[in-house]
Design an enzyme around this catalytic site. Structure first.
Site, PDB file in Angstrom:
ATOM      1  CB  ILE A  19      -0.958   0.014   1.208  1.00  0.00           C
ATOM      2  CG1 ILE A  19      -1.954  -1.149   1.113  1.00  0.00           C
ATOM      3  CG2 ILE A  19      -1.697   1.343   1.278  1.00  0.00           C
ATOM      4  CD1 ILE A  19      -2.887  -1.250   2.311  1.00  0.00           C
ATOM      5  N   GLY A  23       7.909   6.785   6.915  1.00  0.00           N
ATOM      6  CA  GLY A  23       9.180   6.984   7.583  1.00  0.00           C
ATOM      7  C   GLY A  23       9.506   5.888   8.575  1.00  0.00           C
ATOM      8  N   GLY A  25       7.597   2.747   8.831  1.00  0.00           N
ATOM      9  CA  GLY A  25       7.255   1.380   8.459  1.00  0.00           C
ATOM     10  C   GLY A  25       6.662   1.257   7.078  1.00  0.00           C
ATOM     11  CB  VAL A  27       0.965   0.519   5.006  1.00  0.00           C
ATOM     12  CG1 VAL A  27      -0.495   0.102   5.216  1.00  0.00           C
ATOM     13  CG2 VAL A  27       1.392   1.507   6.085  1.00  0.00           C
ATOM     14  CE  LYS A  42       2.641   2.950  10.515  1.00  0.00           C
ATOM     15  NZ  LYS A  42       2.042   4.189  11.086  1.00  0.00           N
ATOM     16  CG  ASP A 141       2.079  13.850  12.344  1.00  0.00           C
ATOM     17  OD1 ASP A 141       2.349  14.973  11.855  1.00  0.00           O
ATOM     18  OD2 ASP A 141       2.574  12.796  11.913  1.00  0.00           O
TER      19      ASP A 141
END
Length: 494
Positions: A19, A23, A25, A27, A42, A141
């Protein structure tokens, strides 16, 4: 463990397609063999698995998101840490698979969204944040990359990796600013406590970007962008944006958390009201107010802030009044403190790094230069003829008249000048007879008025004119002479 299509995580989740890669990991789309549903897996990158801070942040995301149940938040189903066949640790998070695309991809393709669509995205994101805020979680975030939009228009919040919960231990060191600089709230950029209103500010930046096609604050470095968040008001939105929508964004972007919407729920309600034709929230000069303190698109650590500011605790406590969950105060100064009385704010709209300078030193210098030029011009006009006729090495001393008791006078009469002129060169004679030379006359005693025409004599360099009872003879040895005249000390001459 290197994942690829066909790999199986924890003997349950079969990887079917990639997918995205972020930064921290990767997905993957996967199939839950037990429940027979499609999920998103993830996986923390191998280089970060051995890092305690990154591993704890990954666990943090799982714990925070698992406790939140809302239609606008992507749900977390499972978390695990296993050892692969090579003996390496693998950490993974299994969450709801959201069909659609991140908002950042939509903006890259369409550049802007209509005001109606923007309000819908903001309202849904605000409602998702309201569930987090009620649970004591601040996302920290919010950005287009962390909002997934389904084909039916439903918005899902993702990536609570750096979220803060009031019951959790902090994941960052004192003085470290974590987040995405372009979407940081001013208090977050300074390393101070965050509240639910901090997420509202980030939503305001996101809404501005959807309407204008660009972020309100950008720069050459992450620190420069963070400083702009603290000090600079956002540029005006395009005039095509309706006034109520502009007012909504302006209030969300207030520098003071107390002037924003207190949490995601209040922001969502205001967005819905504006979408229904409401007048929009009342605003003041909120976007230009400074935070009352003492003194890349990816999420990243902006950098350490030097410790040691005594007033930081008081400032952090003041921000807590904004409401919502907040971290403990941190003893650190801001990246850029507010200006003191009379100082410029240090940020120019055209150039972030330059400070405005006062024009008064230049005005003073220009005035002094004009005075000097005027004096030189006056001297040139008064003594220009002498300068042209004067022989090098000749010094002209004008006769002066003073009044003093019991003194004799040595005066250079016109005849003396003529006699002297006969013994000098023709150039010296022209100089002696020139009546336009510059003179300096000493002031007479009080009550005495004197008028003395300048008297000029030429004398040999080794001969002086002492003050005697009778005039001293004058000898001229060469054209290059020093001219000296003894002052008339006998009293005023009329």
């Amino acid at each position: 463990m290197t994942l690829h299509v066909g790999s199986v995580l924890a003997d349950r989740y079969e990887i079917t397609a990639p997918i995205a890669t972020g930064g921290m990991g990767e997905v993957w789309r996967a199939t839950d063999r037990t429940l027979g549903r499609t999920v998103a897996a993830k996986v923390l990158k191998a280089e970060y698995t051995g890092d305690r801070n990154f591993l704890e942040r990954f666990r943090n995301e799982a714990r925070h998101t698992a406790g939140l149940a809302h239609q606008n938040i992507a749900s977390v189903y499972d978390y695990g840490e296993i050892t692969d066949t090579d003996g390496r640790e693998v950490a993974f998070l299994v969450m709801e698979y959201v069909e659609g695309e991140p908002l950042v991809s939509i903006l890259d393709r369409e550049l802007t969204l209509s005001p109606e669509r923007t309000l819908d995205v903001l309202a849904q994101a605000g409602e998702g944040l309201s569930a987090a805020h009620r649970a004591g979680v601040v996302h920290r975030d919010i950005k287009p990359g962390n909002l997934m939009v389904r084909p039916d228009g439903v918005v899902k919040l993702t990536d609570f990796g750096i979220a803060w919960a009031r019951d959790a231990a902090p994941l960052t060191r004192t003085g470290m600013v974590v987040g995405t600089a372009q979407y940081l709230s001013p208090e977050q950029a300074q390393g101070f406590q965050v509240t639910a209103a901090s997420d509202v500010y980030s939503l305001g930046v996101l809404g501005y970007e959807c309407l204008a096609g660009n972020r309100p604050f950008d720069g050459d470095s992450q620190v420069a962008i963070a400083l702009a968040q603290i000090n600079r008001p956002p540029p005006p939105l395009p005039p095509t944006v309706p006034g109520p929508v502009q007012a909504l964004i302006e209030k969300a972007l207030a520098k003071d958390p107390g002037q924003r919407f207190p949490d995601g729920g209040a922001f969502a309600a205001a967005a819905r009201a504006v979408a229904a034709g409401g007048p929009g929230p009342a605003t003041s000069a909120a976007t230009t107010a400074y935070i009352p303190v003492a003194g890349g698109d990816g999420t990243q650590v902006i950098g350490p802030v030097a410790a040691g500011a005594a007033g930081a605790l008081a400032a952090a406590g003041a921000l807590g009044a904004a409401g919502g969950p907040a971290t403990a105060p941190r003893t650190m100064p801001p990246l850029q403190g507010p200006p003191v009385d009379g100082e410029d704010d240090g940020w120019d709209d055209e150039d972030d790094g330059r400070r405005r300078r006062s024009p008064w030193p230049w005005v003073a210098a220009a005035a002094v230069l004009l005075l000097v030029l005027g004096a030189v011009l006056a001297l040139t006009l008064l003594g220009g003829g002498d300068d042209e006729a004067r022989t090098p090495g000749t010094t002209t001393t004008p006769a002066t008249t003073t009044s003093a008791p019991a003194a004799t006078t040595t005066e250079s009469a016109p005849g003396t000048s003529e006699s002297s002129a006969e013994q000098t060169t023709e150039e010296t004679q022209e100089q002696t007879e020139d009546p336009g030379q510059e003179t300096t006359q000493a002031p007479p005693p009080a009550g005495t008025t004197t008028t003395q025409a300048p008297r000029t004599t030429t004398a040999a360099p080794t001969t002086s004119s002492p003050t005697l009872s009778s005039p001293a003879p004058t000898t001229t040895a060469a054209p290059t002479t020093t001219e000296s005249t003894a002052p008339d000390a006998s009293g005023p001459t009329t």
